[in-house]
Design a protein around this motif. Structure first.
Motif, short mmCIF file in Angstrom:
data_model
loop_
_atom_site.label_atom_id
_atom_site.label_comp_id
_atom_site.label_asym_id
_atom_site.label_seq_id
_atom_site.Cartn_x
_atom_site.Cartn_y
_atom_site.Cartn_z
N LEU A 73 29.42 147.20 -32.18
CA LEU A 73 28.27 147.80 -32.88
C LEU A 73 27.08 147.90 -31.94
O LEU A 73 26.39 148.93 -31.87
N ARG A 74 26.83 146.83 -31.20
CA ARG A 74 25.67 146.79 -30.31
C ARG A 74 25.85 147.73 -29.12
O ARG A 74 24.89 148.37 -28.68
N ALA A 75 27.09 147.81 -28.63
CA ALA A 75 27.34 148.74 -27.52
C ALA A 75 27.18 150.19 -27.99
O ALA A 75 26.75 151.05 -27.22
N THR A 76 27.50 150.44 -29.24
CA THR A 76 27.46 151.81 -29.77
C THR A 76 26.07 152.19 -30.25
O THR A 76 25.58 153.29 -29.97
N LEU A 77 25.41 151.30 -30.99
CA LEU A 77 24.13 151.65 -31.62
C LEU A 77 22.91 151.24 -30.81
O LEU A 77 21.79 151.61 -31.18
N GLY A 78 23.09 150.44 -29.78
CA GLY A 78 21.94 149.97 -29.02
C GLY A 78 20.97 149.23 -29.91
O GLY A 78 21.38 148.38 -30.72
N HIS A 79 19.67 149.54 -29.80
CA HIS A 79 18.66 148.78 -30.55
C HIS A 79 18.69 149.09 -32.05
O HIS A 79 17.96 148.49 -32.82
N HIS A 80 19.54 150.01 -32.47
CA HIS A 80 19.70 150.25 -33.90
C HIS A 80 20.67 149.26 -34.55
O HIS A 80 20.82 149.27 -35.77
N ALA A 81 21.33 148.44 -33.75
CA ALA A 81 22.25 147.44 -34.32
C ALA A 81 21.42 146.34 -34.98
O ALA A 81 20.44 145.86 -34.40
N GLY A 82 21.77 145.98 -36.20
CA GLY A 82 20.92 145.09 -36.99
C GLY A 82 21.50 143.71 -37.26
O GLY A 82 22.23 143.14 -36.43
N ALA A 83 21.18 143.20 -38.42
CA ALA A 83 21.40 141.80 -38.77
C ALA A 83 22.85 141.47 -39.11
O ALA A 83 23.64 142.34 -39.45
#
Lengths: 318, 318
Positions: free
Chosen positions: A202-212
């Motif tokens: 998720l973090r690799a895909t969404l960058g700073h849009h990855a949430g909680a």
């Protein structure tokens, strides 16, 4: 999109969901004044993000019918991000009117759960996200808009949920205008290996849009799963004081991670939460005041803090 | 010494300590036949190492006075490593006589705890280890000899325990003739960062002499701490069926990690334990038979296995 750090954070944000997720699961209604007193006590303990209610129909959740009033009170607390759940555009309108700082919309990864829970397909929910994003842009651009993906780790109706589907839907939700997308283990099916894999992706895909990370303790893995998410860089964790939101030790429980235990884990590890554990434990009295006799959970409140324990929150707030 | 792998293992050994650690904490004595039936049920579930009792004075622990008889029974179970606790050379002699496959001796990292618990200094305990190692060499060289270092993560009497002291004492215990040295969170004070740090260091220092993780759930961190130990390569974990050994949800509890929940965590992660979870849950009936009314804990037995869950133990044993 920029890729956020994949290593563990030096400090984390504990997002308290008890006043919404907890109180909606309790049959009785906590009086508004008691809700406000409880939120005050949580704020005094150092919590800086609280989900204070839900803008759903009072027919569905009479326990949360006073959410607008609670929002107005919570807004007076300095430094607090006041969050509320909204099921759709209509709820978002009411939430913005009341003055929330952050909206959170649930989106089921499982189609079966989405249809059973909100009677909407993924496409219909993405339309709702677009409508809310447009409304927010127009009326209150400073307000944050988060989507929480429920059943992201499995579904009691559908069984396994494909990780590819989770990621695809997450990308679509951000594309539709949400700021952040978090993952929820609604049914207590997640395990640490899966949590690491899915949040890393998720973090690799969404960058700073990855949430909680919103993780449950239904099968006792709540803290292990939080640790797993923390290990891959997640820095916002939902939790509920006293595990309110269904008995975490019973079948069918919502089983939210207990805020007290989660704060203890991070503080013991030297990860700052900004929360003073003694005051957090004291806030249980305010909760009990509003819901006398309601069982509260938590291992740390029962066992006490270990000898020599120092809460970083304590040092910074005292 | 050779350095073992520092990465996570593909399979782990769950060492069941309930018949010793659990039963010694219960005031009532389980009848010998019931102990044997419980151990049979644990063996049928796939457990391959069980601490079946303790060779201490029956005056101190009348609950375990029948340990020799239990050992003789357990030895008949194919593939099972029969382990017993010994407090000193005299106990080791009785254990070897009874025919155990593995001896485990507790050694307190905290001087205060050592003096209070066994009234011996570290030097005296190291003499004991040397005497047991000599005895084993002479009488039963095939028997394994483990030392479990209690209070390695903190002590309720002394507070913090220096990591340098833990490592120094661990090296001394191996030097005195023990085969393996494990670390125990006797008082439920460990946190995942500390567990990783200390086990990483132990494994780098002792190589293949580094032993099991014995972690408690006193403050709810049991599984998170097991995950942390697993992450740095630990592959043997002590646990107790039903959390027997003191209520894990109460103050002052011994709070052993619940075997059922630990097995679930690993199996859900795809890490093989060799244990069939359905049969392990069924073994609770054998425990309850011998100790009627004794509270049993465990989140997985209460919540049930999630839809679609497959136990690797099930696949290999059915």
């Amino acid at each position: 999109m920029s890729e956020p750090s994949s290593g563990p954070a030096a400090e984390v944000l504990i997002s308290e969901v008890g006043p919404r997720d907890g109180l909606q699961s309790v049959a009785r209604t906590m009086p508004t004044a008691d809700k406000c007193a409880w939120i005050d006590a949580l704020h005094v303990a150092g919590l800086r993000e609280i989900e204070v209610g839900s803008f759903v129909s009072p027919k569905l959740l009479p326990q949360l019918a006073d959410t607008a009033e609670v929002v107005r009170h919570a807004r007076t607390l300095p430094g607090l991000t006041v969050m509320a759940l909204v099921p759709n555009r209509k709820g978002a309108e009411a939430a913005l009117e009341a003055g929330v700082h952050k909206l959170t919309l649930p989106l089921s990864a499982s189609i079966a759960h989405s249809l059973a829970n909100v009677r909407r397909t993924h496409e219909q929910m993405l339309d709702e996200i677009r409508a809310i994003a447009a409304l927010r842009r127009e009326r209150a651009p400073q307000v944050k808009f988060e989507v929480g993906m429920s059943t992201a780790f499995g579904c009691t109706l559908q069984g396994a949920v494909a990780e590819d589907d989770v990621i695809r839907l997450a990308v679509a939700a951000i594309g539709a205008g949400a700021d952040e997308l978090g993952l929820s283990d609604t049914t207590g099916m997640a395990n640490p290996a899966q949590v690491r894999r899915l949040f890393r992706r998720l973090r690799a895909t969404l960058g700073h849009h990855a949430g909680a990370a919103h993780l449950h303790n239904t099968r006792g893995l709540g803290l292990a799963n939080c640790l797993a998410a923390f290990d891959v860089g997640v820095s916002t964790f939902d939790a509920s004081q006293g595990g309110l939101g269904g008995c975490p030790y019973a079948p069918g429980a919502s089983g939210n991670v207990v805020t007290e235990d989660l704060v203890f884990m991070f503080e013991a590890m030297g990860v700052r939460t900004g929360v003073n554990l003694e005051r957090l434990i004291a806030a249980r009295a305010a909760l009990a005041q509003g819901l006398p006799g309601e069982p509260l959970y938590g291992m740390v409140p029962e066992a006490g803090l270990p000898k020599g324990f120092e809460s970083s929150g304590a040092m910074r707030h005292d």
